[in-house]
Design a protein around this motif. Structure first.
Motif, PDB file in Angstrom:
ATOM      1  N   THR A  58       3.302  39.632   3.951  1.00  0.00           N
ATOM      2  CA  THR A  58       3.945  40.282   5.108  1.00  0.00           C
ATOM      3  C   THR A  58       4.256  39.244   6.184  1.00  0.00           C
ATOM      4  OG1 THR A  58       2.785  42.349   4.660  1.00  0.00           O
ATOM      5  CG2 THR A  58       3.684  42.047   6.868  1.00  0.00           C
ATOM      6  N   GLU A  59       3.301  38.347   6.383  1.00  0.00           N
ATOM      7  CA  GLU A  59       3.483  37.308   7.401  1.00  0.00           C
ATOM      8  C   GLU A  59       4.633  36.380   7.016  1.00  0.00           C
ATOM      9  OE1 GLU A  59       1.053  33.371   9.025  1.00  0.00           O
ATOM     10  OE2 GLU A  59      -0.063  35.060   8.152  1.00  0.00           O
ATOM     11  N   TRP A  60       4.671  35.931   5.736  1.00  0.00           N
ATOM     12  CA  TRP A  60       5.737  35.037   5.276  1.00  0.00           C
ATOM     13  C   TRP A  60       7.101  35.726   5.329  1.00  0.00           C
ATOM     14  CZ3 TRP A  60       2.180  33.792   0.594  1.00  0.00           C
ATOM     15  CH2 TRP A  60       1.262  32.793   0.975  1.00  0.00           C
ATOM     16  N   SER A  62       8.020  38.217   7.256  1.00  0.00           N
ATOM     17  CA  SER A  62       8.437  38.388   8.642  1.00  0.00           C
ATOM     18  C   SER A  62       8.937  37.063   9.231  1.00  0.00           C
ATOM     19  CB  SER A  62       7.270  38.922   9.473  1.00  0.00           C
ATOM     20  OG  SER A  62       7.628  39.037  10.830  1.00  0.00           O
ATOM     21  N   ALA A  63       8.179  35.986   8.933  1.00  0.00           N
ATOM     22  CA  ALA A  63       8.576  34.673   9.445  1.00  0.00           C
ATOM     23  C   ALA A  63       9.919  34.246   8.842  1.00  0.00           C
ATOM     24  CB  ALA A  63       7.492  33.640   9.138  1.00  0.00           C
ATOM     25  N   GLY A  64      10.106  34.531   7.530  1.00  0.00           N
ATOM     26  CA  GLY A  64      11.359  34.176   6.869  1.00  0.00           C
ATOM     27  C   GLY A  64      12.544  34.927   7.434  1.00  0.00           C
ATOM     28  N   GLU A  65      12.361  36.222   7.636  1.00  0.00           N
ATOM     29  CA  GLU A  65      13.458  37.024   8.179  1.00  0.00           C
ATOM     30  C   GLU A  65      13.787  36.625   9.609  1.00  0.00           C
ATOM     31  OE1 GLU A  65      12.053  40.963   7.646  1.00  0.00           O
ATOM     32  OE2 GLU A  65      12.695  41.107   5.550  1.00  0.00           O
ATOM     33  N   ASN A  66      12.762  36.315  10.372  1.00  0.00           N
ATOM     34  CA  ASN A  66      12.991  35.881  11.750  1.00  0.00           C
ATOM     35  C   ASN A  66      13.743  34.544  11.787  1.00  0.00           C
ATOM     36  OD1 ASN A  66      12.410  36.241  14.710  1.00  0.00           O
ATOM     37  ND2 ASN A  66      11.322  34.308  14.390  1.00  0.00           N
ATOM     38  N   ALA A  67      13.344  33.625  10.899  1.00  0.00           N
ATOM     39  CA  ALA A  67      14.029  32.332  10.831  1.00  0.00           C
ATOM     40  C   ALA A  67      15.475  32.519  10.371  1.00  0.00           C
ATOM     41  CB  ALA A  67      13.290  31.394   9.878  1.00  0.00           C
ATOM     42  N   ALA A  68      15.700  33.454   9.439  1.00  0.00           N
ATOM     43  CA  ALA A  68      17.054  33.720   8.959  1.00  0.00           C
ATOM     44  C   ALA A  68      17.924  34.294  10.073  1.00  0.00           C
ATOM     45  CB  ALA A  68      17.017  34.677   7.774  1.00  0.00           C
ATOM     46  N   PHE A  69      17.341  35.113  10.926  1.00  0.00           N
ATOM     47  CA  PHE A  69      18.076  35.707  12.036  1.00  0.00           C
ATOM     48  C   PHE A  69      18.633  34.614  12.952  1.00  0.00           C
ATOM     49  CE2 PHE A  69      18.241  37.351  16.376  1.00  0.00           C
ATOM     50  CZ  PHE A  69      19.075  38.437  16.206  1.00  0.00           C
ATOM     51  N   TYR A  70      17.826  33.545  13.137  1.00  0.00           N
ATOM     52  CA  TYR A  70      18.261  32.430  13.977  1.00  0.00           C
ATOM     53  C   TYR A  70      18.923  31.318  13.149  1.00  0.00           C
ATOM     54  CZ  TYR A  70      15.641  34.586  17.756  1.00  0.00           C
ATOM     55  OH  TYR A  70      15.180  35.460  18.727  1.00  0.00           O
ATOM     56  N   LYS A  71      19.238  31.630  11.891  1.00  0.00           N
ATOM     57  CA  LYS A  71      19.959  30.729  10.990  1.00  0.00           C
ATOM     58  C   LYS A  71      19.193  29.434  10.728  1.00  0.00           C
ATOM     59  CE  LYS A  71      24.387  32.620  12.512  1.00  0.00           C
ATOM     60  NZ  LYS A  71      25.728  32.329  13.076  1.00  0.00           N
ATOM     61  N   ASN A  72      17.850  29.517  10.779  1.00  0.00           N
ATOM     62  CA  ASN A  72      17.006  28.384  10.408  1.00  0.00           C
ATOM     63  C   ASN A  72      16.709  28.541   8.923  1.00  0.00           C
ATOM     64  OD1 ASN A  72      15.157  26.346  10.136  1.00  0.00           O
ATOM     65  ND2 ASN A  72      13.939  26.921  11.929  1.00  0.00           N
ATOM     66  N   TRP A  73      17.707  28.150   8.099  1.00  0.00           N
ATOM     67  CA  TRP A  73      17.655  28.494   6.687  1.00  0.00           C
ATOM     68  C   TRP A  73      16.495  27.820   5.952  1.00  0.00           C
ATOM     69  CZ3 TRP A  73      20.406  32.436   6.958  1.00  0.00           C
ATOM     70  CH2 TRP A  73      21.626  32.483   7.656  1.00  0.00           C
ATOM     71  N   THR A  75      13.436  26.941   7.003  1.00  0.00           N
ATOM     72  CA  THR A  75      12.181  27.663   7.262  1.00  0.00           C
ATOM     73  C   THR A  75      12.206  29.032   6.599  1.00  0.00           C
ATOM     74  OG1 THR A  75      11.932  26.521   9.377  1.00  0.00           O
ATOM     75  CG2 THR A  75      10.655  28.542   9.063  1.00  0.00           C
ATOM     76  N   ALA A  76      13.339  29.703   6.684  1.00  0.00           N
ATOM     77  CA  ALA A  76      13.459  31.035   6.084  1.00  0.00           C
ATOM     78  C   ALA A  76      13.244  30.960   4.579  1.00  0.00           C
ATOM     79  CB  ALA A  76      14.831  31.615   6.397  1.00  0.00           C
ATOM     80  N   GLU A  77      13.869  29.954   3.948  1.00  0.00           N
ATOM     81  CA  GLU A  77      13.742  29.830   2.497  1.00  0.00           C
ATOM     82  C   GLU A  77      12.310  29.508   2.090  1.00  0.00           C
ATOM     83  OE1 GLU A  77      15.843  27.351  -1.175  1.00  0.00           O
ATOM     84  OE2 GLU A  77      16.507  27.069   0.904  1.00  0.00           O
ATOM     85  N   GLN A  78      11.639  28.633   2.828  1.00  0.00           N
ATOM     86  CA  GLN A  78      10.251  28.276   2.504  1.00  0.00           C
ATOM     87  C   GLN A  78       9.336  29.490   2.566  1.00  0.00           C
ATOM     88  OE1 GLN A  78       9.081  25.100   5.104  1.00  0.00           O
ATOM     89  NE2 GLN A  78      10.550  23.619   4.252  1.00  0.00           N
ATOM     90  N   ASN A  79       9.439  30.255   3.635  1.00  0.00           N
ATOM     91  CA  ASN A  79       8.549  31.409   3.802  1.00  0.00           C
ATOM     92  C   ASN A  79       8.839  32.500   2.778  1.00  0.00           C
ATOM     93  OD1 ASN A  79       6.725  31.253   6.382  1.00  0.00           O
ATOM     94  ND2 ASN A  79       8.680  30.321   6.981  1.00  0.00           N
ATOM     95  N   LEU A  80      10.107  32.770   2.546  1.00  0.00           N
ATOM     96  CA  LEU A  80      10.447  33.810   1.572  1.00  0.00           C
ATOM     97  C   LEU A  80      10.102  33.373   0.152  1.00  0.00           C
ATOM     98  CD1 LEU A  80      13.848  35.050   3.026  1.00  0.00           C
ATOM     99  CD2 LEU A  80      11.681  36.288   2.990  1.00  0.00           C
ATOM    100  N   ALA A  81      10.197  32.070  -0.128  1.00  0.00           N
ATOM    101  CA  ALA A  81       9.811  31.572  -1.447  1.00  0.00           C
ATOM    102  C   ALA A  81       8.312  31.755  -1.667  1.00  0.00           C
ATOM    103  CB  ALA A  81      10.209  30.101  -1.588  1.00  0.00           C
ATOM    104  N   LYS A  82       7.511  31.482  -0.630  1.00  0.00           N
ATOM    105  CA  LYS A  82       6.064  31.709  -0.735  1.00  0.00           C
ATOM    106  C   LYS A  82       5.767  33.169  -1.014  1.00  0.00           C
ATOM    107  CE  LYS A  82       4.691  28.012   2.472  1.00  0.00           C
ATOM    108  NZ  LYS A  82       4.070  27.732   3.799  1.00  0.00           N
ATOM    109  N   ALA A  83       6.438  34.049  -0.275  1.00  0.00           N
ATOM    110  CA  ALA A  83       6.200  35.478  -0.448  1.00  0.00           C
ATOM    111  C   ALA A  83       6.605  35.927  -1.842  1.00  0.00           C
ATOM    112  CB  ALA A  83       6.973  36.259   0.621  1.00  0.00           C
ATOM    113  N   ALA A  84       7.737  35.435  -2.326  1.00  0.00           N
ATOM    114  CA  ALA A  84       8.220  35.837  -3.646  1.00  0.00           C
ATOM    115  C   ALA A  84       7.308  35.307  -4.746  1.00  0.00           C
ATOM    116  CB  ALA A  84       9.641  35.322  -3.854  1.00  0.00           C
TER     117      ALA A  84
END
Length: 368
Positions: A58-60, A62-73, A75-84
């Motif tokens: 959940t933490e990863w 949320s962090a990934g989606e938040n980073a994606a919102f600010y187009k910090n791809w 960071t977003a990819e790292q967090n979502l990859a961990k979650a996946a």
């Protein structure tokens, strides 16, 4: 004394056994109790781990989606990859990761197009934007839709560059009007300046074409052209001034034309009067006579502007007192004379009395 001794001797009536050296045996109940305790501990450990994992996912996420919102791809990819990776069975996590990677590639393409625009290269940008738009609609990726305004800006900037180059060519008023419509819908820096340039070209071209018509005295056509130009450039002073010039010249021309027409009518009346009363002249004539006959010969000419026919020459013979002794009527030959044409006439009279002179009394003819 004897009493104390008797108390210290072991008694043979209360024997005892020592079992301290033997192993204790587990009963079924104790074994079951141990298994239950181990299972509880294992389940607790698994539950705790799963809970911790879910919290981290959940933490990863949320962090990934938040980073994606600010187009910090990154960071977003790292967090979502961990979650996946932690929850590979969650399809939504993999979809989010794919969406981020897709958005990152999409943004790189847009950045490349912007760099091309900076270098003045716009030839294929319109087509590229159309392809990206189709891709965006096809994938329904919300992260891609966030780039819509950026795509519009790129497309409009490319259109502005294209129109600027087109204005270096010789365009018709209709083509310029189409360009003006395109530019009016663009909300980009430089659009207003380009719009003013197009309006100026429309005005200049309108004046040029109207001037060509004016040289041919086509006043209505010239005014129509200027009105078209004013439709696109209503505040252009040159167009307004040229419109007044056309009106002034038209009025002067109409007055001159009226005067010419009046003069032409007068000339026509004069010519008609001349044709009816003075068109035929006797160029030369001669009289020969003997004792009983007088012969008249001569030539007539059509001095008028219209053909005439049937020219009749009336002539008379007079005595000394001015009395008519004889008279006759003859017709010129040929009967039909064009302007500047000539004809001959001849006639004779028998005269028994003496006479003094011969005169041509009148000439009549018919206008064709």
């Amino acid at each position: 004394m004897n009493h104390d001794q008797s108390e210290n001797k072991p008694s043979s009536k209360s024997p005892s056994k020592d079992f301290s050296g033997k192993k204790r045996m587990l009963t079924p109940f104790k074994f079951l109790l141990i298994v239950v305790m181990i299972s509880i501990l294992s389940l607790g450990t698994i539950y705790g781990y799963e809970t911790w994992t879910n919290d981290k996912v959940t933490e990863w996420k949320s962090a990934g989606e938040n980073a994606a919102f600010y187009k910090n791809w990154s960071t977003a990819e790292q967090n979502l990859a961990k979650a996946a990776n932690a929850r590979p069975e969650y399809e939504s996590l993999r979809e989010s990761l794919r969406a981020v990677r897709q958005a990152e590639g999409f943004q790189k393409q847009l950045t490349k197009l912007e760099e091309q625009l900076e270098n003045g290269q716009y030839d294929n940008i319109q087509e590229e934007i159309e392809n990206l738009t189709s891709k965006m609609k096809e994938n329904q990726n919300e992260l891609l839709f966030a780039e819509q305004q950026r795509m519009i800006d790129i497309k409009e900037k490319a259109l502005l560059l294209s129109i600027k180059d087109d204005l270096n060519e010789q365009l018709s008023i209709q083509s310029l009007a189409g360009k003006l419509l395109e530019v009016s819908e663009i909300d980009e820096e430089g659009a207003s300046e380009l719009e003013a340039r197009i309006v100026e070209q429309i005005a200049s071209l309108s004046i040029r074409d109207a001037a060509d018509e004016l040289e041919l005295y086509h006043f209505s056509e010239a005014l129509d052209i200027i009105e078209i130009g004013l439709g696109y450039a209503p505040d252009n002073e040159q167009l307004q001034s040229f419109k007044e010039k056309i009106k002034t010249q038209r009025t002067a021309y109409q007055e001159e034309e009226y005067n010419r027409l009046a003069e032409a009518m007068k000339e026509a009346e004069r010519q008609d009067h001349f044709n009816r009363t003075e068109a035929v002249s006797v160029e030369e004539w001669e009289v020969t006579a003997d004792e009983k006959k007088i012969q008249l010969t001569g030539e007539v000419k059509n001095n008028g502007s219209r053909p005439i026919s049937w020219i009749e020459i009336s002539w008379s013979v007079f005595d000394e007192e001015g009395n008519v002794v004889a008279e006759s009527l003859t017709v010129a030959d040929p009967e039909y004379l064009v302007p500047e044409g000539t004809g001959l006439f001849t006639d004779e009279l028998e005269v028994s009395e003496s006479y003094e002179k011969v005169e041509i009394e009148s000439i009549t003819w018919y206008l064709e």
